[in-house]
Design a protein around this motif. Structure first.
Motif, PDB file in Angstrom:
ATOM      1  N   GLY B 443       0.832  -1.210   0.000  1.00 30.13           N
ATOM      2  CA  GLY B 443       0.000   0.000   0.000  1.00 30.13           C
ATOM      3  C   GLY B 443       0.862   1.252   0.000  1.00 30.13           C
ATOM      4  N   GLN B 444       1.780   1.305   0.956  1.00 31.35           N
ATOM      5  CA  GLN B 444       2.583   2.516   1.102  1.00 31.35           C
ATOM      6  C   GLN B 444       3.459   2.759  -0.119  1.00 31.35           C
ATOM      7  OE1 GLN B 444       2.020   4.425   3.688  1.00 31.35           O
ATOM      8  NE2 GLN B 444       0.832   2.965   4.907  1.00 31.35           N
ATOM      9  N   LYS B 445       4.052   1.655  -0.639  1.00 27.07           N
ATOM     10  CA  LYS B 445       4.925   1.834  -1.791  1.00 27.07           C
ATOM     11  C   LYS B 445       4.148   2.312  -3.017  1.00 27.07           C
ATOM     12  CE  LYS B 445       8.528  -1.208  -0.216  1.00 27.07           C
ATOM     13  NZ  LYS B 445       8.902  -2.614  -0.083  1.00 27.07           N
ATOM     14  N   LEU B 447       1.567   4.078  -2.929  1.00 26.71           N
ATOM     15  CA  LEU B 447       1.263   5.490  -2.699  1.00 26.71           C
ATOM     16  C   LEU B 447       2.406   6.373  -3.130  1.00 26.71           C
ATOM     17  CD1 LEU B 447      -0.391   5.572   0.787  1.00 26.71           C
ATOM     18  CD2 LEU B 447      -1.393   6.166  -1.414  1.00 26.71           C
ATOM     19  N   VAL B 448       3.586   5.943  -2.701  1.00 29.85           N
ATOM     20  CA  VAL B 448       4.769   6.750  -3.037  1.00 29.85           C
ATOM     21  C   VAL B 448       4.954   6.803  -4.543  1.00 29.85           C
ATOM     22  CG1 VAL B 448       7.250   6.933  -2.788  1.00 29.85           C
ATOM     23  CG2 VAL B 448       5.848   6.282  -0.833  1.00 29.85           C
ATOM     24  N   LYS B 450       2.662   6.608  -6.707  1.00 28.50           N
ATOM     25  CA  LYS B 450       1.651   7.499  -7.269  1.00 28.50           C
ATOM     26  C   LYS B 450       2.044   8.973  -7.091  1.00 28.50           C
ATOM     27  CE  LYS B 450      -3.216   8.477  -7.318  1.00 28.50           C
ATOM     28  NZ  LYS B 450      -4.428   8.532  -6.546  1.00 28.50           N
ATOM     29  N   ILE B 451       2.501   9.255  -5.857  1.00 29.79           N
ATOM     30  CA  ILE B 451       2.866  10.644  -5.565  1.00 29.79           C
ATOM     31  C   ILE B 451       4.044  11.095  -6.436  1.00 29.79           C
ATOM     32  CG2 ILE B 451       3.800  12.179  -3.786  1.00 29.79           C
ATOM     33  CD1 ILE B 451       2.211  10.398  -1.759  1.00 29.79           C
ATOM     34  N   HIS B 477      -4.589   3.638  -8.569  1.00 31.13           N
ATOM     35  CA  HIS B 477      -5.665   3.847  -7.618  1.00 31.13           C
ATOM     36  C   HIS B 477      -6.431   2.554  -7.354  1.00 31.13           C
ATOM     37  CE1 HIS B 477      -7.849   7.202  -5.705  1.00 31.13           C
ATOM     38  NE2 HIS B 477      -8.755   6.258  -5.564  1.00 31.13           N
ATOM     39  N   ILE B 480      -4.418   0.171  -5.347  1.00 30.64           N
ATOM     40  CA  ILE B 480      -4.429   0.564  -3.936  1.00 30.64           C
ATOM     41  C   ILE B 480      -5.739   0.129  -3.280  1.00 30.64           C
ATOM     42  CG2 ILE B 480      -4.495   2.528  -2.355  1.00 30.64           C
ATOM     43  CD1 ILE B 480      -2.549   3.958  -4.249  1.00 30.64           C
ATOM     44  N   ASP B 481      -6.835   0.373  -4.003  1.00 34.54           N
ATOM     45  CA  ASP B 481      -8.143  -0.048  -3.473  1.00 34.54           C
ATOM     46  C   ASP B 481      -8.195  -1.547  -3.226  1.00 34.54           C
ATOM     47  OD1 ASP B 481      -9.325   2.336  -3.174  1.00 34.54           O
ATOM     48  OD2 ASP B 481     -10.475   2.302  -5.065  1.00 34.54           O
ATOM     49  N   ARG B 484      -6.235  -2.528  -0.268  1.00 37.95           N
ATOM     50  CA  ARG B 484      -6.978  -2.166   0.931  1.00 37.95           C
ATOM     51  C   ARG B 484      -8.091  -3.177   1.222  1.00 37.95           C
ATOM     52  NH1 ARG B 484      -7.815   3.734   0.828  1.00 37.95           N
ATOM     53  NH2 ARG B 484      -8.942   3.226  -1.065  1.00 37.95           N
TER      54      ARG B 484
END
Lengths: 208, 633
Positions: B443-445, B447-448, B450-451, B477, B480-481, B484
């Motif tokens: 998840g965190q990776k 996110l990074v 994506k950012i 996205h 990530i969903d 989750r």
């Protein structure tokens, strides 16, 4: 001396904090003055550095973000809290709102909405990121759908801070009947305790 | 459990019967022993001549008899027969109390002697010879009886000196009683004795049949060993008393002796088998057990072998084998008792009775003990007591096995419960870890990624509205969903952050909110009663039940309740759906599997709680769960 808004970032993923630095680099309004890797460290550093805003992850070792907020919310020098999380669970958002956080952003929307959120929060506003706002609204609607026509009327009057007597007058019914309706509304919405209905109605307004 | 009660009842009946029997035996023995001392022996002395070459004829013996070549024996009532092939001539000298006008009977008490002949003088002075013995056809006997009996006329005894000579031939060492009895007295005694013998054998045969029937019902092989063992001991006693020759094979001389040894040896072999099975030696002491097994088999082979060779063989080996068997069995008893194997107590006592009885008889035979009821009938009494005690022991053993079985069942059940509870815990833990890894790492990776992607795009001046950019960020996205969702499915993270009540209310609300189903909940006592370890179980039980309601029930209203009652928390999940059809639905594997009921059951059992289902056609389903409060209320 420093007119920048000071920030504390608490997240157990260094790589994410790195990302935050990137996002905030282009802005000259904010400065990260402290970082924490877990909940306990966060509390300690917030007390120490007294930042203006604390950006806090929910899922953290030792103490999670919600606990950190709960523990510090009554402190006189408490910062404004913004929760950053992967979780989009309504129950967390409601809890966070109940603790009085100023912002709630899903991590995946950080780059898009973080600055917007921080700006709003700095102005004393409450900010929930777009997808969460939508989610809450849907949920509230579905809850309100459980109410009958009259009950919904009463609910909206309650949220407009009308007293029972006012409502009774407006809807031309006895205060006792209003009382009865309020009881049923509470039961349908699973609300318990004094003023729970009023609080809930206000929180809905807030969120939307 | 019915079988257990049955056995208990049988044991009680057996105890009662045996108590009565013992009482009867004691009173009967007393009668016999009271009568015995009153009779003074009519034999004054016994004179014996050992004709080692076995070549003397009667005329010679007659001559020797009058010239005092015979040696006078110590005992008045017994003749010792010590030599293998020699002929023993016996000359009894009778007391003055022998009356002229009465008839007498001379009794040679040992019925297994090979040849017994009597030379008796008639009143007219002529000699009469009667040849009998185990190797002589039965109906040659003057009086049909298992013992050797000879009619003696009082007048002839009075008239002539040295009017009776006995010629005894026997292979092997033994001894025999010798008695002179008044005819009427003899018949009176004999009647009593045969009554007693009939009763004795009758009771033992009844016991044998009784145990055979028990074997049929409980199918424990020990009973079969017991029946075989007791059967052959009875056959031995029967043969030993001369009854087999009288009743079973009167036309086969020689068999009385052979069958005695055969029965004795076979009973020893079976006794060893019984000991093995009874004392559970195969499990308790495997080495001793296999020793018993091989010894038993060897003895059985010797018993069969003895049937085909000269009788001297059997008569020679039997005493040694008996000694060996006694030692082995005593060893087994001691070991079993030391291992606290309770059924061994009764059985041990039984064997000790038998050994004690046999010892008395043997000591009497070798002249150490005087003749009395115990020393003459010790073997019979020993067998009787043993038979009963072993039967007790068997019944006790069945009880014991049942108890053990119950106990081990409980242990197995407990272990199974523990295992399944641990399995659930382990699974939950595993899922929690996987969930955490998914959330924290992936998840965190993502996110990074994506950012950073957004920043790169920005630095290149590419707009986010660009369709390609949109599809990539949209994809990230979605991933990530997914992460989750999977993470949440694996482990409900709410459990860690919310109170159980909050978490349950959330899952109820989230599950039903768009379904149109009406639900009410009133959850109390959860925080007070459910500890943090049990939270997940309760949460999963709710999830599972909600799943069932949504998928299968067609319910319109659902109700969730929990409250504390007497240090217990009661949880009720009730719907008004179609319910579960059929009475035995909870045994129906399909239902259980499909509806995750087994999972709920296991979790409840893991919490040491009880669960109850109530349903009927169109009556909805109510699941009520009761758990002990983990925390103090």
């Amino acid at each position: 001396m420093n007119d920048k808004t000071t920030l504390l970032v608490a997240d157990d993923h260094p790589i994410f904090i790195l990302g935050l630095h990137e996002v905030l680099r282009n802005s000259n309004r904010y400065e990260i003055i402290a970082e924490a890797e877990d909940g306990e460290q966060a509390i300690k550093k917030i007390r120490e550095y007294k930042p203006d805003i604390a950006l806090i992850d929910i899922s953290m070792p030792k103490k999670d973000g919600l606990d950190v907020v709960a523990q510090l919310s009554r402190w006189a020098n408490a910062p404004l809290f913004v929760l950053l999380s992967l979780y989009d669970d309504e129950v967390y958002i409601r809890k966070a709102l109940a603790y009085g956080v100023s912002g709630y952003i899903l991590k995946e929307n950080t780059h898009k909405e973080l600055l917007k959120c921080l700006d709003a929060v700095r102005q004393g506003e409450r900010y929930l990121c777009t997808s969460i706002r939508e989610k809450i609204a849907v949920s509230d609607n579905s809850k309100l759908k459980l109410l009958s026509q009259t009950e919904r009327q009463i609910f909206s009057l309650v949220s407009n801070l009308k007293t029972n007597a006012d409502i009774a007058n407006l809807l031309s019914m006895s205060p006792r009947t209003v009382e009865n309706h309020r009881f049923h509304i509470c039961k349908k919405l699973n609300l318990h305790g004094n003023n729970a209905l009023l609080k809930y109605a206000l929180s809905l307004d807030d969120a939307n | 459990m019915g079988g257990c009660d049955e056995v208990r009842l049988k044991v009680m009946v057996l105890r009662l019967v045996s108590c009565l029997l013992i009482l009867y035996c004691l009173s009967a023995c007393q009668q016999v022993s009271v009568n015995a001392p009153n009779k003074e022996s009519l034999i004054d002395s016994i004179h014996v001549l050992d004709d080692a070459k076995a070549n003397s004829n009667f005329a010679e013996i007659q001559r020797l008899g009058s010239t005092q070549q015979f040696t006078r024996q110590e005992h008045l009532d017994r003749v010792d027969i010590r030599s293998g092939n020699s002929v023993i001539w016996v000359k009894p000298v009778f007391s003055q109390q022998v009356k002229k006008n009465k008839n007498y009977i001379l009794e040679v008490g040992r019925p297994t002697l090979d040849k017994v002949s009597v030379y008796k003088r008639n009143v007219d002075g002529s000699w009469k010879t009667i040849k009998t013995g185990d190797s002589v056809v039965f109906h040659n006997r003057e009086i049909i009886h298992e013992k050797f009996l000879f009619k003696i006329s009082g007048p002839a005894l009075k008239k002539f000196k040295n009017s009776i000579f006995l010629k005894i031939q026997n292979q092997g060492i033994t001894s025999s009683t010798l008695k002179l009895l008044e005819e009427s007295e003899f018949h009176h005694d004999d009647q009593q004795k045969s009554l007693l013998a009939g009763l004795y054998f009758g009771v033992l045969v009844a016991l044998l049949i009784f145990n055979l029937l028990i074997f049929v019902s409980v199918r424990d092989v020990s009973y079969l060993w017991y029946v075989g063992y007791l059967g052959f001991i009875l056959l031995f006693l029967f043969a030993y008393s001369g009854l087999t020759y009288r009743y079973l094979w009167p036309e086969n001389p020689g068999w009385a002796n052979r069958s005695t040894y055969f029965a004795l040896m076979t009973s020893m072999a079976l006794g060893l088998g019984f000991t093995r099975s009874m004392f559970n030696l195969t499990e308790l002491f495997p080495i001793l057990s296999s020793f018993l097994k091989s010894t038993g088999m060897a003895i059985a082979l010797l018993a069969v072998f003895g049937l085909f060779v000269d009788n001297t063989f059997s008569s020679f080996v039997t005493p040694y084998l008996a000694l060996l068997v006694i030692l082995i069995i005593l060893l087994a008893i001691v070991k079993a008792v030391m291992a606290a194997y309770k059924p061994a107590y009764y059985a041990g006592l039984g064997f000790i009775f038998l050994f004690a009885g046999s010892m008395m008889v043997i000591l009497n035979k070798v002249g150490v003990l005087p003749s009395n009821v115990l020393s003459e009938y010790g073997l019979h009494l020993g067998v009787l007591f043993e038979a009963f005690l072993l039967s007790f022991a068997l019944a006790y053993r069945i009880n014991y096995i049942n108890e053990e079985l119950k106990l081990s069942n409980q242990i197995v059940m407990k272990a199974r419960k523990q295992f399944s509870s641990r399995l659930i815990d382990f699974q939950d833990q595993e899922r929690k870890e996987t969930s955490a890894t998914l959330h924290d790492s992936f998840g965190q990776k993502l996110l990074v990624i994506k950012i950073q992607l957004a920043q790169i795009l920005e630095s290149y001046g590419i707009q986010e509205d660009d369709s390609k950019v949109k599809s990539i960020t949209g994809l990230i996205h979605e991933v990530i969903d997914d992460v989750r969702d999977i993470s949440h499915a694996l482990h409900p993270h709410q459990i860690e952050r919310l109170t159980l009540k909050e978490a349950l209310e959330d899952v109820i609300f989230q599950s039903f909110r768009d379904t149109g189903l009406k639900y009410i909940y009133d959850l109390n006592g959860l925080e007070e009663c459910i500890d943090s370890k049990s939270k997940l179980h309760i949460y999963r039980i709710f999830q599972e039940s909600i799943n069932n309601i949504l998928k299968h029930s067609e319910a319109k209203n659902v109700e969730f309740k929990s409250r504390v009652v007497n240090q217990n928390i009661e949880i009720i999940i009730k719907d008004d759906g179609k319910g579960v059809v059929g009475q035995s639905w909870f045994n129906n594997g399909d239902f259980v599997m499909a509806h995750g009921i087994s999972n709920i059951r296991e979790r409840v059992s893991s919490l040491n709680g009880s669960i109850h289902f109530e349903s009927g056609q169109r009556a909805g389903l109510e699941i009520s769960i009761k758990l002990a409060c983990k925390k103090e209320v």
